[in-house]
Design an enzyme around this catalytic site. Structure first.
Site, PDB file in Angstrom:
ATOM      1  N   ARG A 102      43.501  38.302  38.289  1.00  0.00           N
ATOM      2  CA  ARG A 102      44.292  38.511  39.506  1.00  0.00           C
ATOM      3  C   ARG A 102      45.581  39.190  39.039  1.00  0.00           C
ATOM      4  O   ARG A 102      46.426  38.568  38.386  1.00  0.00           O
ATOM      5  CB  ARG A 102      44.587  37.172  40.192  1.00  0.00           C
ATOM      6  CG  ARG A 102      45.417  37.274  41.471  1.00  0.00           C
ATOM      7  CD  ARG A 102      45.594  35.894  42.078  1.00  0.00           C
ATOM      8  NE  ARG A 102      46.609  35.883  43.108  1.00  0.00           N
ATOM      9  CZ  ARG A 102      46.386  36.128  44.398  1.00  0.00           C
ATOM     10  NH1 ARG A 102      45.163  36.410  44.808  1.00  0.00           N
ATOM     11  NH2 ARG A 102      47.372  36.100  45.278  1.00  0.00           N
ATOM     12  N   HIS A 129      40.604  43.856  47.101  1.00  0.00           N
ATOM     13  CA  HIS A 129      40.414  42.401  47.017  1.00  0.00           C
ATOM     14  C   HIS A 129      38.949  42.128  47.360  1.00  0.00           C
ATOM     15  O   HIS A 129      38.630  41.559  48.420  1.00  0.00           O
ATOM     16  CB  HIS A 129      41.348  41.710  47.999  1.00  0.00           C
ATOM     17  CG  HIS A 129      41.572  40.252  47.712  1.00  0.00           C
ATOM     18  ND1 HIS A 129      40.850  39.541  46.785  1.00  0.00           N
ATOM     19  CD2 HIS A 129      42.456  39.354  48.263  1.00  0.00           C
ATOM     20  CE1 HIS A 129      41.263  38.285  46.755  1.00  0.00           C
ATOM     21  NE2 HIS A 129      42.225  38.145  47.642  1.00  0.00           N
ATOM     22  N   GLN A 132      37.551  38.599  48.428  1.00  0.00           N
ATOM     23  CA  GLN A 132      37.949  38.208  49.774  1.00  0.00           C
ATOM     24  C   GLN A 132      37.033  38.850  50.811  1.00  0.00           C
ATOM     25  O   GLN A 132      36.580  38.192  51.752  1.00  0.00           O
ATOM     26  CB  GLN A 132      39.399  38.627  50.031  1.00  0.00           C
ATOM     27  CG  GLN A 132      39.924  38.233  51.404  1.00  0.00           C
ATOM     28  CD  GLN A 132      40.002  36.733  51.603  1.00  0.00           C
ATOM     29  OE1 GLN A 132      40.622  36.045  50.820  1.00  0.00           O
ATOM     30  NE2 GLN A 132      39.356  36.217  52.638  1.00  0.00           N
ATOM     31  N   ASP A 225      46.752  40.010  57.927  1.00  0.00           N
ATOM     32  CA  ASP A 225      47.224  39.526  56.629  1.00  0.00           C
ATOM     33  C   ASP A 225      48.746  39.533  56.687  1.00  0.00           C
ATOM     34  O   ASP A 225      49.352  40.106  57.608  1.00  0.00           O
ATOM     35  CB  ASP A 225      46.701  40.459  55.522  1.00  0.00           C
ATOM     36  CG  ASP A 225      46.993  39.956  54.113  1.00  0.00           C
ATOM     37  OD1 ASP A 225      47.406  38.795  53.968  1.00  0.00           O
ATOM     38  OD2 ASP A 225      46.818  40.739  53.161  1.00  0.00           O
ATOM     39  N   CYS A 265      43.129  36.086  55.615  1.00  0.00           N
ATOM     40  CA  CYS A 265      42.795  35.733  54.229  1.00  0.00           C
ATOM     41  C   CYS A 265      43.662  34.604  53.683  1.00  0.00           C
ATOM     42  O   CYS A 265      43.352  34.051  52.624  1.00  0.00           O
ATOM     43  CB  CYS A 265      42.895  36.970  53.338  1.00  0.00           C
ATOM     44  SG  CYS A 265      44.480  37.825  53.429  1.00  0.00           S
ATOM     45  N   ARG A 293      35.221  31.654  50.203  1.00  0.00           N
ATOM     46  CA  ARG A 293      35.648  32.296  48.953  1.00  0.00           C
ATOM     47  C   ARG A 293      34.880  31.684  47.783  1.00  0.00           C
ATOM     48  O   ARG A 293      34.402  32.392  46.891  1.00  0.00           O
ATOM     49  CB  ARG A 293      37.156  32.107  48.745  1.00  0.00           C
ATOM     50  CG  ARG A 293      38.069  33.039  49.521  1.00  0.00           C
ATOM     51  CD  ARG A 293      38.039  34.464  48.976  1.00  0.00           C
ATOM     52  NE  ARG A 293      38.436  34.522  47.574  1.00  0.00           N
ATOM     53  CZ  ARG A 293      39.707  34.583  47.156  1.00  0.00           C
ATOM     54  NH1 ARG A 293      40.695  34.585  48.031  1.00  0.00           N
ATOM     55  NH2 ARG A 293      39.979  34.658  45.869  1.00  0.00           N
TER      56      ARG A 293
END
Length: 309
Positions: A102, A129, A132, A225, A265, A293
């Site tokens: 990450r 991402h 996600q 988001d 998310c 996830r």
């Protein structure tokens, strides 16, 4: 999957992405069948940016597959003190069976993938991402059926890494993706260009607009988001001004189809990018999405790391 790594949704074909979601459904429905799928394997988890969901979902996920997770923060490894990513990748490949990273810059995961001899999974970068998006479309299929082609997903907010992966994945599944964002915060043209061949194959569309309320008309999914992501704190005031009128509201939800679901998310900042009434409404599936996830990432790990058994 043919690719050694999972760095963007572009790494997989339409058939591979659909197969990955099928695998995630299977693992979620029958976890007991996968208790030893990665027995004895170790996943190195590099975190340049902290995260609640990414850490917990990967750590618990590989444990449920019989493996072990090794958490490596920026202060635990030598990248920040001058060691090259290439050397880090080579060393971790001697100790571990997979790497999840990450990171801030996407090039870091690209370089990890280039020099590692074990699978590398992008847990988030500034460009994409993909984990996600896999969880998002897994959730959409749970709510609306396995074939989601033709559905309309409207993303309201910053054309960021999450938006990029929703575009790439939506094109593979035949979902019509609309990005509603202010000028100056549009998704990267290269991402749209990359998604267009898949969208053409599936007969779906990709649209970018600056009119969020109009975009939400007839939506099957409304997604948002945070307006200011980690690392963009200095832009917070500027972004707050730019995104006035983009908070997902009950009025936007009323413009959508009655069965429309709301996605985020997380973490959600109620009162900024979404009204609390929307986030906490019966149409909100944000916690199903968060749970998925783990299931989607378990499928990714099984597909990539399982080849090493």
């Amino acid at each position: 999957m043919k690719s050694k790594d999972f760095l963007t949704i572009s790494d997989v074909s339409i058939e591979e992405f659909e197969g990955l979601l099928d695998k995630a459904d299977e693992i979620k429905a029958h976890p007991e069948q996968y208790r030893t799928a990665l027995a004895g394997q170790t996943l190195a988890m590099i975190f340049q940016k902290p995260s609640t969901r990414t850490r917990v979902s990967f750590e618990v996920g590989i444990w449920q597959l019989g493996g072990y997770a090794l958490y490596l923060s920026g202060t635990d490894i030598q990248i920040g003190r001058g060691e090259t990513i290439a050397d880090t990748a080579r060393v971790l490949s001697r100790y571990c069976d997979g790497i999840m990273a990450r990171v801030f810059g996407h090039q870091d995961v690209v370089d990890l993938g280039r020099y590692a001899t074990v699978p590398v999974i992008n847990g988030l970068s500034d460009l994409t991402h993909p984990c996600q998006a896999a969880a998002d479309y897994m959730t959409l299929r749970e709510k609306r059926g396995r074939n989601v082609a033709g559905l309309k997903l409207v993303y309201v907010g910053d054309g960021n890494n999450v938006a990029h992966s929703l575009i790439l994945a939506g094109a593979k599944l035949g979902v019509n993706v609309v990005i509603a964002c202010p000028e100056g915060y549009r998704p990267k043209a290269e991402i749209i260009e990359r998604a267009l061949p898949d969208a053409k194959k599936r007969g779906s569309t990709i649209e970018v607009t600056s009119r969020p309320e109009d975009a939400c008309q007839g939506a099957d999914v409304i997604y948002t988001d945070v307006f200011t992501s980690m690392g963009q704190e200095k832009e917070k005031q500027e972004r707050a001004k730019a995104f006035q009128g983009y908070m997902v509201s009950m009025e936007m939800l009323r413009r959508a189809k009655p069965e429309c679901i709301f996605m985020h998310c997380l973490p959600a900042h109620r009162g900024e990018e979404v009204e609390a009434a929307v986030a906490d409404s019966p149409q909100s599936v944000i916690f199903d999405e968060a749970e998925n996830r783990m299931h989607a990432q378990k499928a990714i790990m099984v597909e990539l790391m399982g080849k090493r058994k």
